[in-house]
Design an enzyme around this catalytic site. Structure first.
Site, mmCIF file in Angstrom:
data_model
loop_
_atom_site.group_PDB
_atom_site.id
_atom_site.type_symbol
_atom_site.label_atom_id
_atom_site.label_comp_id
_atom_site.label_asym_id
_atom_site.label_seq_id
_atom_site.Cartn_x
_atom_site.Cartn_y
_atom_site.Cartn_z
ATOM 1 N N TYR A 1 0.846 -1.207 0.000
ATOM 2 C CA TYR A 1 0.000 0.000 0.000
ATOM 3 C C TYR A 1 0.878 1.252 0.000
ATOM 4 O O TYR A 1 0.662 2.180 -0.781
ATOM 5 C CB TYR A 1 -0.903 -0.022 1.236
ATOM 6 N N LYS B 1 1.122 4.488 -2.664
ATOM 7 C CA LYS B 1 0.833 5.887 -2.279
ATOM 8 C C LYS B 1 2.025 6.786 -2.616
ATOM 9 O O LYS B 1 1.849 7.993 -2.799
ATOM 10 C CB LYS B 1 0.444 5.957 -0.809
HETATM 11 N N1 LIG Z 1 -8.399 6.917 5.963
HETATM 12 C C1 LIG Z 1 -7.143 7.330 6.080
HETATM 13 O O1 LIG Z 1 -6.653 7.572 7.196
HETATM 14 C C2 LIG Z 1 -6.301 7.529 4.856
HETATM 15 C C3 LIG Z 1 -4.959 7.891 5.068
HETATM 16 C C4 LIG Z 1 -4.163 8.122 3.968
HETATM 17 C C5 LIG Z 1 -4.676 8.010 2.693
HETATM 18 N N2 LIG Z 1 -5.976 7.650 2.505
HETATM 19 C C6 LIG Z 1 -6.457 7.561 1.117
HETATM 20 O O2 LIG Z 1 -7.678 8.261 0.984
HETATM 21 C C7 LIG Z 1 -8.487 7.636 -0.030
HETATM 22 C C8 LIG Z 1 -9.861 7.352 0.549
HETATM 23 O O3 LIG Z 1 -9.675 6.480 1.657
HETATM 24 P P1 LIG Z 1 -10.809 6.182 2.741
HETATM 25 O O4 LIG Z 1 -10.158 6.156 4.053
HETATM 26 O O5 LIG Z 1 -11.959 7.056 2.495
HETATM 27 O O6 LIG Z 1 -11.168 4.659 2.354
HETATM 28 P P2 LIG Z 1 -12.579 3.908 2.302
HETATM 29 O O7 LIG Z 1 -13.473 4.398 3.363
HETATM 30 O O8 LIG Z 1 -12.225 2.465 2.236
HETATM 31 O O9 LIG Z 1 -13.186 4.387 0.895
HETATM 32 C C9 LIG Z 1 -12.549 4.023 -0.307
HETATM 33 C C10 LIG Z 1 -13.429 4.392 -1.473
HETATM 34 O O10 LIG Z 1 -12.842 3.840 -2.685
HETATM 35 C C11 LIG Z 1 -13.801 2.967 -3.303
HETATM 36 N N3 LIG Z 1 -13.179 1.836 -3.995
HETATM 37 C C12 LIG Z 1 -12.337 0.918 -3.456
HETATM 38 N N4 LIG Z 1 -12.045 -0.012 -4.383
HETATM 39 C C13 LIG Z 1 -12.706 0.308 -5.509
HETATM 40 C C14 LIG Z 1 -12.811 -0.277 -6.791
HETATM 41 N N5 LIG Z 1 -12.204 -1.419 -7.105
HETATM 42 N N6 LIG Z 1 -13.580 0.342 -7.716
HETATM 43 C C15 LIG Z 1 -14.226 1.476 -7.418
HETATM 44 N N7 LIG Z 1 -14.182 2.079 -6.221
HETATM 45 C C16 LIG Z 1 -13.430 1.498 -5.264
HETATM 46 C C17 LIG Z 1 -14.658 2.479 -2.149
HETATM 47 O O11 LIG Z 1 -15.846 1.914 -2.632
HETATM 48 P P3 LIG Z 1 -16.735 0.943 -1.656
HETATM 49 O O12 LIG Z 1 -17.387 1.881 -0.668
HETATM 50 O O13 LIG Z 1 -17.699 0.269 -2.558
HETATM 51 O O14 LIG Z 1 -15.760 0.006 -0.993
HETATM 52 C C18 LIG Z 1 -14.829 3.778 -1.378
HETATM 53 O O15 LIG Z 1 -15.759 4.624 -2.014
HETATM 54 C C19 LIG Z 1 -7.726 6.387 -0.475
HETATM 55 O O16 LIG Z 1 -7.043 6.652 -1.673
HETATM 56 C C20 LIG Z 1 -6.744 6.141 0.668
HETATM 57 O O17 LIG Z 1 -5.589 5.468 0.236
HETATM 58 C C21 LIG Z 1 -6.798 7.397 3.566
#
Ligand SMILES: NC(=O)c1ccc[n+]([C@@H]2O[C@H](COP(=O)([O-])OP(=O)(O)OC[C@H]3O[C@@H](n4cnc5c(N)ncnc54)[C@H](OP(=O)(O)O)[C@@H]3O)[C@@H](O)[C@H]2O)c1
Length: 264
Positions: free
Chosen positions: A164, A168
């Protein structure tokens, strides 16, 4: 069957609805596409921008998830559907997006934390969409503080042996390469902090607002950067040194061009 949304995210949606005021008539409303807006950071960003009165197009992996998004955010203006593990669906998404003219901003937010599709979803999909879609005025790519310990190694990428954190780093690399290729577009990778979404997990320490306000501040022109990795609306102090290596950026872009048949 409808999937429950993350409870911390639901709390934040309530807070946003209660506290965020719409823009006044003389403030500029934008049109924004957010990938991965069915839950987590993408959904909170979509809710905030809708509460301000912007036009927001969402994205879901399938029709059921699109229905879930309409249930939780009925004000969303439209939803594109594509499973980003499938290159053919990513390409179709780009075609489907042509029914919306002139996005001001596209946020490449969708992401996964593990599994064999890490590189496809976290890196190839945003690369392909950037090249196939009509160019917006502004592009934002979700990286992570984890990029700091990510590694860039082309052989590992070719063998699909990436973590992962690696992906990133890669997404931040392609954002900076696109920034150099398209000086007329404002392009930034961002770190959204570590927040308690499905991906971040319950113990994540940061305030939810950190995860979406950088995007909002860029869109509403409260901050003005391009080609800069941002966190909490400011430049990241010690980004991974690979981001400063132009040869690595070129090599990754060349590999992606060869792999997808799409060049800048
Ligand atoms: N949360 C954190 O602390 C954090 C930290 C650093 C970076 N990020 C980054 O921020 C972004 C959003 O993360 P998040 O925390 O909001 O994660 P999340 O709650 O798991 O949401 C991820 C989103 O991406 C969608 N997705 C995943 N796989 C997919 C696929 N194969 N096709 C289409 N859509 C897909 C999910 O759809 P579903 O709802 O259907 O699963 C959901 O809408 C990501 O790029 C992550 O790497 C997050």
């Amino acid at each position: 069957m409808a999937r429950k949304h993350n409870s911390e995210v639901l709390k934040e949606l309530k807070y946003i609805k209660k506290t965020v005021r719409p823009l006044s008539d003389n403030e500029t409303k934008k049109s924004i596409l957010i990938t991965g807006s069915t839950d987590g950071i993408g959904l909170m960003t979509a809710q905030y921008l809708k509460s301000r009165g912007h036009t927001v197009i969402g994205h879901a992996r399938n029709q059921q998830r699109a229905n879930d998004l309409y249930d939780i955010l009925p004000a969303i203006d439209d939803i594109l559907i594509a499973d980003f593990t499938q290159l053919s669906e990513v390409e179709q998404f780009a075609k489907d997006s042509q029914r919306f003219k002139n996005f001001d901003t596209i946020i490449h937010n969708a992401g996964i934390h593990g599994g064999t599709n890490l590189f496809s979803v976290n890196v190839v999909a945003p690369y392909v969409l950037t090249l196939l879609m009509d160019k917006p005025k502004q592009l934002i790519y979700l990286s992570s503080m984890d990029h700091g310990w990510g590694k860039y190694n082309l052989d590992n990428i070719k063998q699909n042996k990436v973590s992962y954190a690696d992906t990133k780093l890669h997404i931040a690399m392609i954002a900076l390469a696109f920034d150099q290729a398209y000086p007329e577009i404002q392009i930034n990778p961002i770190e959204p902090g570590w927040v308690p979404t499905n991906m971040g997990g319950q113990g994540a320490p940061d305030d939810m607002a950190i995860s979406y306000m950088t995007q909002v501040n860029l869109i509403e022109e409260k901050i003005n950067y391009s080609g800069t990795l941002l966190v909490d609306s400011k430049p990241v102090k010690n980004p991974n040194s690979t981001l400063l290596n132009p040869d690595a950026l070129t090599e990754l872009m060349d590999y992606l061009a060869e792999r997808t048949g799409l060049t800048v």
